[in-house]
Design a protein around this motif. Sequence first.
Motif, PDB file in Angstrom:
ATOM      1  N   LEU A 236       0.830  -1.199   0.000  1.00  0.00           N
ATOM      2  CA  LEU A 236       0.000   0.000   0.000  1.00  0.00           C
ATOM      3  C   LEU A 236       0.868   1.253   0.000  1.00  0.00           C
ATOM      4  CD1 LEU A 236      -2.558  -0.984   2.784  1.00  0.00           C
ATOM      5  CD2 LEU A 236      -3.048  -0.866   0.349  1.00  0.00           C
ATOM      6  N   GLN A 237       0.333   2.307  -0.600  1.00  0.00           N
ATOM      7  CA  GLN A 237       0.960   3.617  -0.520  1.00  0.00           C
ATOM      8  C   GLN A 237      -0.042   4.587   0.084  1.00  0.00           C
ATOM      9  OE1 GLN A 237       2.379   5.298  -4.238  1.00  0.00           O
ATOM     10  NE2 GLN A 237       2.137   7.369  -3.438  1.00  0.00           N
ATOM     11  N   GLU A 238       0.331   5.212   1.189  1.00  0.00           N
ATOM     12  CA  GLU A 238      -0.535   6.213   1.790  1.00  0.00           C
ATOM     13  C   GLU A 238      -0.562   7.461   0.909  1.00  0.00           C
ATOM     14  OE1 GLU A 238       1.311   6.770   5.551  1.00  0.00           O
ATOM     15  OE2 GLU A 238       0.257   5.105   6.486  1.00  0.00           O
ATOM     16  N   LYS A 239      -1.717   8.133   0.873  1.00  0.00           N
ATOM     17  CA  LYS A 239      -1.828   9.325   0.037  1.00  0.00           C
ATOM     18  C   LYS A 239      -2.280  10.520   0.867  1.00  0.00           C
ATOM     19  CE  LYS A 239      -2.500   9.426  -4.127  1.00  0.00           C
ATOM     20  NZ  LYS A 239      -3.075   9.593  -5.483  1.00  0.00           N
ATOM     21  N   LEU A 240      -1.785  11.681   0.513  1.00  0.00           N
ATOM     22  CA  LEU A 240      -2.217  12.903   1.165  1.00  0.00           C
ATOM     23  C   LEU A 240      -3.546  13.351   0.563  1.00  0.00           C
ATOM     24  CD1 LEU A 240       1.160  14.875   1.244  1.00  0.00           C
ATOM     25  CD2 LEU A 240       0.167  13.437   3.028  1.00  0.00           C
ATOM     26  N   ALA A 248      -7.620   7.056   1.350  1.00  0.00           N
ATOM     27  CA  ALA A 248      -6.374   7.629   0.858  1.00  0.00           C
ATOM     28  C   ALA A 248      -5.288   6.571   0.725  1.00  0.00           C
ATOM     29  CB  ALA A 248      -5.921   8.744   1.773  1.00  0.00           C
ATOM     30  N   TYR A 249      -5.510   5.563  -0.111  1.00  0.00           N
ATOM     31  CA  TYR A 249      -4.513   4.532  -0.356  1.00  0.00           C
ATOM     32  C   TYR A 249      -4.379   4.272  -1.848  1.00  0.00           C
ATOM     33  CZ  TYR A 249      -3.936   2.893   4.462  1.00  0.00           C
ATOM     34  OH  TYR A 249      -3.620   2.789   5.784  1.00  0.00           O
ATOM     35  N   ASP A 267      -5.464   3.206  -7.739  1.00  0.00           N
ATOM     36  CA  ASP A 267      -5.558   4.409  -6.918  1.00  0.00           C
ATOM     37  C   ASP A 267      -6.986   4.545  -6.400  1.00  0.00           C
ATOM     38  OD1 ASP A 267      -5.542   6.902  -5.773  1.00  0.00           O
ATOM     39  OD2 ASP A 267      -4.177   7.729  -7.271  1.00  0.00           O
ATOM     40  N   THR A 268      -7.180   4.187  -5.157  1.00  0.00           N
ATOM     41  CA  THR A 268      -8.532   4.226  -4.587  1.00  0.00           C
ATOM     42  C   THR A 268      -8.973   5.637  -4.246  1.00  0.00           C
ATOM     43  OG1 THR A 268      -7.752   3.932  -2.317  1.00  0.00           O
ATOM     44  CG2 THR A 268      -8.177   1.935  -3.590  1.00  0.00           C
ATOM     45  N   ASN A 273     -14.671   5.663  -8.555  1.00  0.00           N
ATOM     46  CA  ASN A 273     -15.798   6.128  -7.740  1.00  0.00           C
ATOM     47  C   ASN A 273     -16.302   5.059  -6.776  1.00  0.00           C
ATOM     48  OD1 ASN A 273     -15.807   8.657  -8.920  1.00  0.00           O
ATOM     49  ND2 ASN A 273     -17.178   8.021 -10.583  1.00  0.00           N
ATOM     50  N   LEU A 274     -15.874   3.826  -7.025  1.00  0.00           N
ATOM     51  CA  LEU A 274     -16.302   2.707  -6.174  1.00  0.00           C
ATOM     52  C   LEU A 274     -15.917   2.925  -4.717  1.00  0.00           C
ATOM     53  CD1 LEU A 274     -17.487  -0.235  -6.324  1.00  0.00           C
ATOM     54  CD2 LEU A 274     -15.117  -0.998  -6.494  1.00  0.00           C
ATOM     55  N   PHE A 275     -14.858   3.691  -4.469  1.00  0.00           N
ATOM     56  CA  PHE A 275     -14.321   3.817  -3.118  1.00  0.00           C
ATOM     57  C   PHE A 275     -14.769   5.090  -2.406  1.00  0.00           C
ATOM     58  CE2 PHE A 275     -11.433   1.047  -5.394  1.00  0.00           C
ATOM     59  CZ  PHE A 275     -11.368  -0.036  -4.526  1.00  0.00           C
ATOM     60  N   ILE A 276     -15.614   5.886  -3.046  1.00  0.00           N
ATOM     61  CA  ILE A 276     -16.118   7.075  -2.365  1.00  0.00           C
ATOM     62  C   ILE A 276     -16.959   6.647  -1.158  1.00  0.00           C
ATOM     63  CG2 ILE A 276     -17.669   9.040  -2.569  1.00  0.00           C
ATOM     64  CD1 ILE A 276     -16.782   9.373  -5.438  1.00  0.00           C
ATOM     65  N   GLY A 277     -16.665   7.228  -0.011  1.00  0.00           N
ATOM     66  CA  GLY A 277     -17.388   6.876   1.211  1.00  0.00           C
ATOM     67  C   GLY A 277     -16.905   5.600   1.862  1.00  0.00           C
TER      68      GLY A 277
END
Length: 888
Positions: A236-240, A248-249, A267-268, A273-277
């Motif tokens: 995994l890569q954490e994202k700002l 944010a991954y 990029d989630t 859009n699947l990962f919104i919420g």
Amino acid sequence: MKKTTIILLSYILGLSLQINAQSLIKRNSDSEASQQIKTIQKRHLTPEDYKLWENIKNYFISDNGDWLTYVKYKKDESTLFLQSTKNALKYSFSSGGIHQFNVGSKWFACLVAKKGLGLLNLEIGNTQWISNVTKFEFSSDGNYLMYIKTDDVNKVSSLIIRNLKTGKVDAIANVNDYLANPYSNQLAYIQSTKEKKAVKILFLGSTVSTTTIAENNLHNYKGLTWNLEGMALAFLQEKLGATKIQNAYKIYCYKTLKNKSKLYSLDTFSDNNLFIGRRIIYHRFKLKFAPAGAGLYFNVSRLENVPKSISNKGVGVEEWKASDKELYPTRKRNQNSKNYGARLVSWFPETGKVTVLETNLLPKAVITNNEKYMLSYNPLTYEPSFAVKENNDLYLMNLKTKKSNLFLRQFGGIAHISPNSKYINYFKDKHWWVYDLETKTHTNITKGIPIAWHKDFPKHPHKNGVKPYGAPGWTKGDKQLIVYDKYDVWLISPKGKAQKITQGRSSQIKHRVYSNSILYKGQIKSSAYGVSGVSSIIKTTQEIDLSEGLTFYIKGADKASGYSVWEPGKGIRVLVYEHKHISDLRKAHKGKSYTYVEQSFNISPRIMYLSDKTSSSKVLVESNTHQKQFYWGHSEQVRYKGPNEEDLKGALCYPANYDPQKKYPMIVEVYEKLSDKLHLYQNPSEYSSDRLNTSNYTTAGYFMFYPDIVPVFNNVGMSAVRCVEAGVKAVVKKGVVDADHIGLAGHSFGGYETNFIISQSNLFSAAVAGAAVSDLVSYYHLDNMKKFEDWQYNFKDSFYENPKAYIYNSPIYHLRNVSTPLLLWAGKKDSTVDYRQSLEMYFGLRRLNKTCELLLYQNDEHNLMKAENQLDLTRRIKMWFDKYLKLD
């Protein structure tokens, strides 16, 4: 067929001869110990002596069988030992923790608190210490040692690679994590500085080389995961820029096929859009590869909880509805969890396809190993339910066609997917069934075999409560399902062709497959069997290679135990079988050297060594050798008839320095079936969380008796009375116990049994009941209905169908009959049995002017967890029994 018969007959004869021969063998070590004991002036044990006792735990044998590791524990200290199996050579590491042999067992390494990593060359006996090491591992070929070391000055962590052959050391700075490839000399690691973050792979050959597979200037990496074959790596890569409604991954998958490698990413945060919420749940559900290796699986959950119950402003109100699928406290706890609404997601990097597999309608799922099918269900479908194992509708989906069908309706057991994904086996209607995933057919594979496949007494009276003896796995290629009956092990094909490979029934010796992951503990890596969310009713079973033979744990009706080995075409060979408690078998992966632990009531656990080159086992490690300084008791099995003429057993433990001319007080401890305590050694101790310490009492002049109780449906209390009375009378008949000085004790369900028994029997002069139920009616109505209708309390009917049975089996309604002085105790934080059940018993006996005392431990639980409370309770119970039972 003739060959099979001959093998089986040979096994029966061989087993009998070996058991008889072993019973006649007198080990040299035993004889020497006996001679030593004769020359030692023994004394009686006191509580001051308890601190001398230690425990042996966590031991491995090296892959060549030459070395053994184990840890000796005392209350506040532990020592790791490394000992030769060939001679008296031994090394010790105070506070030693994680440890490992390299392949070939030339090197040994272990972490020691506040000291670092110890690296021992077993050929020359030289130990080298490396400070500030937090993690280490040997390479898969055994030629390298890798570890993380933190610098004392700047606190920078470095990955150190040491060539064990040449002594050359390579250091890579700023590495905070690594993961070795399970099947090759590769190592993935994460390197992180203020300027750059990177994931790299290290290749350990004749030289060390590195490849960078991902890097960036801002975002940290974590979660390194190799697939089973070591051909793919995920992380995994954490994202700002995370928000409250978005995760944010970024997920990476690096694959190597035919000497070609490629990095894929998902990029989630911005791509889908699947990962919104939703958010990826990493802290509990790690990234997973299926054994087939095509897909990568992970879990997501909702970022926002569902709306709370409507209430007037400023009014704290809980809304409970009788129709709720989940009770309010459960619903509230789930909604406040970070894992609320967790859903299993698949990602196929080559195609980029992402699918949420678990849905609101079917929120629990398991994927077959070949990634062709998915089994799913909704655990709330039949709620509210009052069975421990609820009925579920299982759905089977073809993941390619997306076609789904109802596979099993109202199923209350566990469905097991075969390792090669050809079949699903399950237990229903007292038989084993196999479902063929290709032909979509159900086959009853045990229908024609006149053997019971379920346990003798259906402890759980409902339909779902008929429990099978078990099926530990499939043979290679899903050719045969391995199935147990009461005593034996069977191989049964998906078409129902059966072969019994043991002959335990005639001698009443139970055989069970002993897992290779335990047999070779510390030597081989265990593999995952499937990909799932959180499912308790769908499992993927292990594959068992019969060409390597099978190891069985064996146990007789007389409580003798041991291990045997089955080899195709050769039958069964007994390794060890004795009238002791035999456990924890280990085998050297290379060769035929074994170690195991043996103990009995008067033999402290010791590690034994057995080799195909020797005719008998030898003692490698003894614990608590100081015991020979003290008088000690012994144990024997007592057999007697129960109230319905059933055969019952009990373990009778004799007092230390037993004098057959005297009669002694006795304490009976109850909790379902306890006769297995016959050969168990127990260190004396004043720190017990629930039950009485056997050695404390036998060394203080008491008999201890542990009877079996067989419950009767709708009459659990009275069945306890009759079974216990039958056992006590059988012991009294032996003429060794003073019938006027017998005590009774139990905790939890055993506490309930104690409360009820003294309301019906006048055999006991004192009793102790801990965390005990006193009123079945009130306890039933505090969300404990499953315990009554489908579990321990063994009621076929609900309270509303048979209220008289619940009332009759409640101690609280028979308190006028109680003449036994009773000590009650409970923890006020007990979430299993409300401490007010003890209060009800206390207030009732107080109103009737009976002898009763109650101990309530503040801020403690069902089992007392605080040491000061354990010490207090142990001493108070001992004083209670001494007061009423001691003859002097």
